[in-house]
Design an enzyme around this catalytic site. Sequence first.
Site, PDB file in Angstrom:
ATOM      1  N   HIS A  43       0.696  -1.280   0.050  1.00  0.00           N
ATOM      2  CA  HIS A  43       0.153   0.138   0.203  1.00  0.00           C
ATOM      3  C   HIS A  43       1.100   1.210   0.318  1.00  0.00           C
ATOM      4  O   HIS A  43       2.504   1.313   0.019  1.00  0.00           O
ATOM      5  CB  HIS A  43      -0.812  -0.135   1.557  1.00  0.00           C
ATOM      6  CG  HIS A  43      -0.171   0.427   2.364  1.00  0.00           C
ATOM      7  ND1 HIS A  43       0.623  -0.833   3.119  1.00  0.00           N
ATOM      8  CD2 HIS A  43       0.183   1.603   3.011  1.00  0.00           C
ATOM      9  CE1 HIS A  43       1.671  -0.381   4.024  1.00  0.00           C
ATOM     10  NE2 HIS A  43       0.865   0.645   3.884  1.00  0.00           N
ATOM     11  N   HIS A 125       5.676   5.979  -0.787  1.00  0.00           N
ATOM     12  CA  HIS A 125       5.642   5.156  -1.025  1.00  0.00           C
ATOM     13  C   HIS A 125       5.180   3.857  -0.956  1.00  0.00           C
ATOM     14  O   HIS A 125       4.394   3.570  -0.062  1.00  0.00           O
ATOM     15  CB  HIS A 125       7.068   5.248  -0.471  1.00  0.00           C
ATOM     16  CG  HIS A 125       7.857   4.573   0.974  1.00  0.00           C
ATOM     17  ND1 HIS A 125       6.830   5.569   1.787  1.00  0.00           N
ATOM     18  CD2 HIS A 125       7.662   3.556   2.124  1.00  0.00           C
ATOM     19  CE1 HIS A 125       6.775   5.459   3.025  1.00  0.00           C
ATOM     20  NE2 HIS A 125       7.377   3.865   3.147  1.00  0.00           N
TER      21      HIS A 125
END
Length: 176
Positions: A43, A125
Amino acid sequence: MSAERRLFFALSLPAKLQKQVIKWRAECFPQDTGRPVAAANLHITLAFLGEISELKAEALIRVAGRIQAQKFSMHLDDIGHWPGSGVVWIGAKRAPNALLQLASVLRSHAARNGCHQSALPFHPHVSLYRSATRPVAIPPATPQWLLEADAFSLYESTYERGRTRYRCLRTWPLAD
Ligand code: 3AM
């Protein structure tokens, strides 16, 4: 009094992209790189809320539902290693403004509701490995995946029988 839960707002990765990332990771990194993040747990964190009460969670669910943010797409074309936190990640060389704005709004609401926000700049990220504290040979490039973000979600993080699980509690669509 109800128990506190560990919550965060994030963008999920479609199942197909999860599989592609996991396959590429296995091909490109040695097995002892660190603790691989499970495919279903991949995620992009937008705002970490910490362990919060049901009352606080309800307040944040209300404000999240009022956020008007646009759909966006982003290239996952960057790779890095943060030895301090032991995270190996993929991200975007140029994060779209819509993503930065969405994260900024969520982090402001979180802070206003008493959820401590890191002073470090937001760096979107996808964590691939944790506990990667030794030097890591970073592959020269990613396959340049495109992530189409059309929703954001609230997740609960639990740790059971030695495994971290993220449960999606709510999802809000992003506008065209
Ligand atoms: O996978 P990433 O790194 O994007 O690192 C944790 C993970 O994000 C982050 O929240 C996500 C779900 O656990 N996280 C955990 N503790 C944190 C903290 N104290 C934190 N982010 C900021 N501050």
